[in-house]
Design a protein around this motif. Structure first.
Motif, PDB file in Angstrom:
ATOM      1  N   GLY A   1       6.870   5.007 -13.981  1.00 33.11           N
ATOM      2  CA  GLY A   1       5.529   4.481 -13.708  1.00 33.11           C
ATOM      3  C   GLY A   1       5.286   4.133 -12.266  1.00 33.11           C
ATOM      4  O   GLY A   1       4.139   3.946 -11.860  1.00 33.11           O
ATOM      5  N   VAL A   2       6.338   4.047 -11.430  1.00 30.88           N
ATOM      6  CA  VAL A   2       6.177   3.709 -10.022  1.00 30.88           C
ATOM      7  C   VAL A   2       6.278   4.973  -9.180  1.00 30.88           C
ATOM      8  O   VAL A   2       7.226   5.758  -9.321  1.00 30.88           O
ATOM      9  CB  VAL A   2       7.220   2.673  -9.575  1.00 30.88           C
ATOM     10  N   LEU A   3       5.288   5.157  -8.304  1.00 31.55           N
ATOM     11  CA  LEU A   3       5.232   6.307  -7.403  1.00 31.55           C
ATOM     12  C   LEU A   3       5.228   5.789  -5.977  1.00 31.55           C
ATOM     13  O   LEU A   3       4.432   4.910  -5.630  1.00 31.55           O
ATOM     14  CB  LEU A   3       3.965   7.132  -7.655  1.00 31.55           C
ATOM     15  N   MET A   4       6.088   6.354  -5.127  1.00 30.69           N
ATOM     16  CA  MET A   4       6.215   5.866  -3.756  1.00 30.69           C
ATOM     17  C   MET A   4       5.638   6.851  -2.757  1.00 30.69           C
ATOM     18  O   MET A   4       5.814   8.064  -2.875  1.00 30.69           O
ATOM     19  CB  MET A   4       7.685   5.595  -3.434  1.00 30.69           C
TER      20      MET A   4
ATOM     21  N   GLY B   1       0.790  -1.219   0.000  1.00 31.25           N
ATOM     22  CA  GLY B   1       0.000   0.000   0.000  1.00 31.25           C
ATOM     23  C   GLY B   1       0.825   1.273   0.000  1.00 31.25           C
ATOM     24  O   GLY B   1       0.266   2.373   0.086  1.00 31.25           O
ATOM     25  N   HIS B   2       2.139   1.162  -0.124  1.00 32.18           N
ATOM     26  CA  HIS B   2       3.003   2.336  -0.039  1.00 32.18           C
ATOM     27  C   HIS B   2       3.638   2.708  -1.376  1.00 32.18           C
ATOM     28  O   HIS B   2       4.458   3.637  -1.428  1.00 32.18           O
ATOM     29  CB  HIS B   2       4.097   2.117   1.004  1.00 32.18           C
ATOM     30  N   ALA B   3       3.282   2.031  -2.423  1.00 35.32           N
ATOM     31  CA  ALA B   3       3.765   2.375  -3.760  1.00 35.32           C
ATOM     32  C   ALA B   3       2.676   1.997  -4.760  1.00 35.32           C
ATOM     33  O   ALA B   3       1.807   1.172  -4.472  1.00 35.32           O
ATOM     34  CB  ALA B   3       5.080   1.651  -4.085  1.00 35.32           C
ATOM     35  N   GLY B   4       2.726   2.607  -5.920  1.00 35.14           N
ATOM     36  CA  GLY B   4       1.768   2.295  -6.971  1.00 35.14           C
ATOM     37  C   GLY B   4       2.448   2.292  -8.326  1.00 35.14           C
ATOM     38  O   GLY B   4       3.506   2.911  -8.518  1.00 35.14           O
TER      39      GLY B   4
END
Length: 554
Positions: free
Chosen positions: A202-205, A165-168
């Protein structure tokens, strides 16, 4: 359990007719706790299904004491107090049940295929939403990128939350809608993963996920109610009768209040207000909100310290062993953390602070020591949520400062394959250190952190006792010196979790005068091999003296 054949007997408190006479559940192997938190056994349980209270527990002599009682034959089944999940996310669980499920996928390619198949089944969806990917399980061990997602789904935005739940993970369409480009700055407490040229991959933290959150479609109250009902149904089927909902919006808090007033909460909720709510000060000024029958309690605040270990967002005192120069992220900066904790403590609310890394845990402990008197700490029962990686010198401070470790046993068995890589050997001495906390007299609030992990509490009991995964690996357990006994583990999911919510007099024990929240299960957990604990099934769940769930016959 997501596809288990179940029957939900009552989705509303008011469903079903209560009898005028007491109920006597007999012919059972019952376990509960006394006022000293010691395990007690019984073969019969008398309760009032109108008041919802336990009247007595004992042996067959109760049949002469309650001669007019309606009798229920337990068929020799094992009875436990209703299980309490001390850290979960109800709305998130309900939403996940209608999203693409990426849990356990072995590669980026496999995860993308699941998402593509899901997208084809949802042609009307404006966004494709999913959860559960974990690059630690992939051979590459690397974060994913937009490339494969764009090939599979280029016409609609995609947003996939990491398992913690801490990255997307977003596709290019989602990044564009959020306005994320090479020139977008990392927000405080967040990070945009970039390639060698500085372009977003593409990855957001952590806090960087808010860029996407601003453009996601809004959900309606009806959507939220539908998601909550799905979550309630699943939790009742797993034997969970109460949840500490860790970090809810003001809108969800208001919805819970309405559902409680209308008698539509089938499980008990101990709600933690999110410290991110713009109107938090107004909620605190309004004081503690307590429904008389414990269906809903709002007296705590979830505060956010750092990120998660798997995405290297947990704040460490020293560099990550597998990423030199990186020490993680503080989601809330120290000055703001001080301000929010002080506001919460001064309002007489419980401060429950997310802290995974050893630096985050130390920062939070320092503030509890500085901001609260000894009397406030004792009365406040303040908590650190997760307390996963703690410097060994800081573990005794939990007891000294009367800070409760709220820990999720399944995180250890999920993280065991990467924790050593992230931390090195030395820091594992303070990692997932349940035994160390118990031996010094700390009370552990047990839970699962669903939907980060599966909600099944028997998975948590199994992990607590064996320190092994469900394939019984590693042999002898991971860091086995930190194992709990089964009685200690059961306490963490019953009376000790209740203590973390100021509810130990009312639930988690099945003592006379407590709520008649209990479950019937298919095996005696004290007679089976500990390796089989995760396979235990809930056959009946009773809340407030009412049968709420019964597993359907095959």
């Amino acid at each position: 359990m997501k596809h288990c054949k179940i029957t939900l007997l009552a989705s509303l408190m008011i469903a079903g007719a209560a009898s005028a006479e007491p109920v006597l559940l007999h012919n059972v192997k019952g376990y509960g706790f006394n006022s000293d938190r010691e395990l007690v056994s019984f073969t019969a349980l008398a309760f009032d299904d109108t008041s919802g209270k336990v009247l007595a527990r004992g042996d067959k002599t109760l049949q002469t004491q309650f001669v007019d009682a309606r009798r229920v034959d337990g068929g020799g089944k094992t009875v436990l107090p209703g299980l309490i999940d001390g850290h979960g996310h109800l709305l998130g669980l309900g939403e996940e049940l209608s999203q693409a499920d990426l849990r356990g996928q072995p590669s980026e390619e496999a995860a993308v295929k699941v998402v593509a198949d899901f997208a084809r089944s949802q042609p009307q969806a404006a966004w494709i939403i999913g959860r559960g990917w974990n690059q630690v399980l992939w051979d590459s061990k690397q974060f994913p990128t937009t490339a494969l997602l764009d090939e599979a789904i280029g016409d609609r935005p995609v947003w996939l939350t990491r398992i913690d739940g801490h990255a997307g993970w977003a596709n290019s369409k989602a990044l564009a809608l959020a306005g994320i480009t090479k020139d977008t700055l990392d927000p405080p407490g967040g990070k945009i993963i970039r390639d060698a040229d500085g372009n977003p991959t593409g990855v957001l933290m952590n806090n960087a996920r808010r860029y996407i959150a601003r453009v996601l479609p809004a959900t309606s109250t009806e959507d939220n109610i539908s998601a909550l009902q799905a979550a309630f149904q699943q939790l009742l089927s797993l034997g969970i009768t109460s949840v500490h909902d860790a970090g809810i919006s003001s809108e969800l808090a208001t919805l819970y209040q309405q559902l409680a007033a209308d008698g539509k909460l089938p499980i008990r909720i101990y709600a933690m207000l999110s410290s991110r709510n713009a109107d938090l000060a107004d909620w605190l000024a309004g004081g503690i909100w307590q429904e008389p029958a414990d269906w809903l309690s709002i007296r705590s605040v979830k505060i956010y310290g750092d990120g998660a270990l798997g995405s290297r967002g947990a704040a460490l005192l020293s560099d990550y062993s597998d990423q030199p120069g990186h020490t993680g992220l503080l989601v809330t900066q120290p000055d703001a953390l001080t301000q929010i904790m002080q506001l919460t403590i001064n309002a007489g609310f419980q401060a429950n602070v997310h802290a995974i890394g050893d630096r985050a845990n130390r920062l939070v402990l320092d503030r509890f020591e500085q901001l609260a008197t000894a009397e406030q700490r004792l009365a406040g029962r303040h908590r650190i949520e997760h307390a996963q990686i703690v410097a060994p010198d800081d573990i005794p401070r939990f007891k000294t400062l009367n800070v409760l470790p709220s820990m999720q046993a399944v995180h250890a068995t999920s993280d065991k394959n990467m924790a050593g890589d992230r931390l090195g050997v030395a820091r594992l001495r303070g990692a997932y250190a349940w035994r160390s906390f118990i031996d010094q007299g700390s009370i552990i609030v047990g839970g699962s952190d669903f939907p980060v992990e599966l909600a099944n509490p028997f998975h948590g009991l199994h992990a607590s006792v064996t320190r092994q995964d469900q394939q019984n690996q590693p042999q002898g357990g991971w860091l086995p010196e930190q194992r709990l006994t089964l009685v200690e583990a059961l306490r963490s999911f019953t009376v000790d979790a209740a203590y973390g919510a100021f509810q130990e007099d009312n639930m988690g024990t099945l003592a006379p005068g407590s709520w008649a929240d209990f479950i019937l299960i298919d095996q005696d957990i004290f007679s089976i091999d500990p390796s089989q604990l995760w396979q235990v099934q809930t056959e009946q769940t009773w809340v407030h003296g009412q049968l709420r769930f019964q597993q359907a016959a095959d």
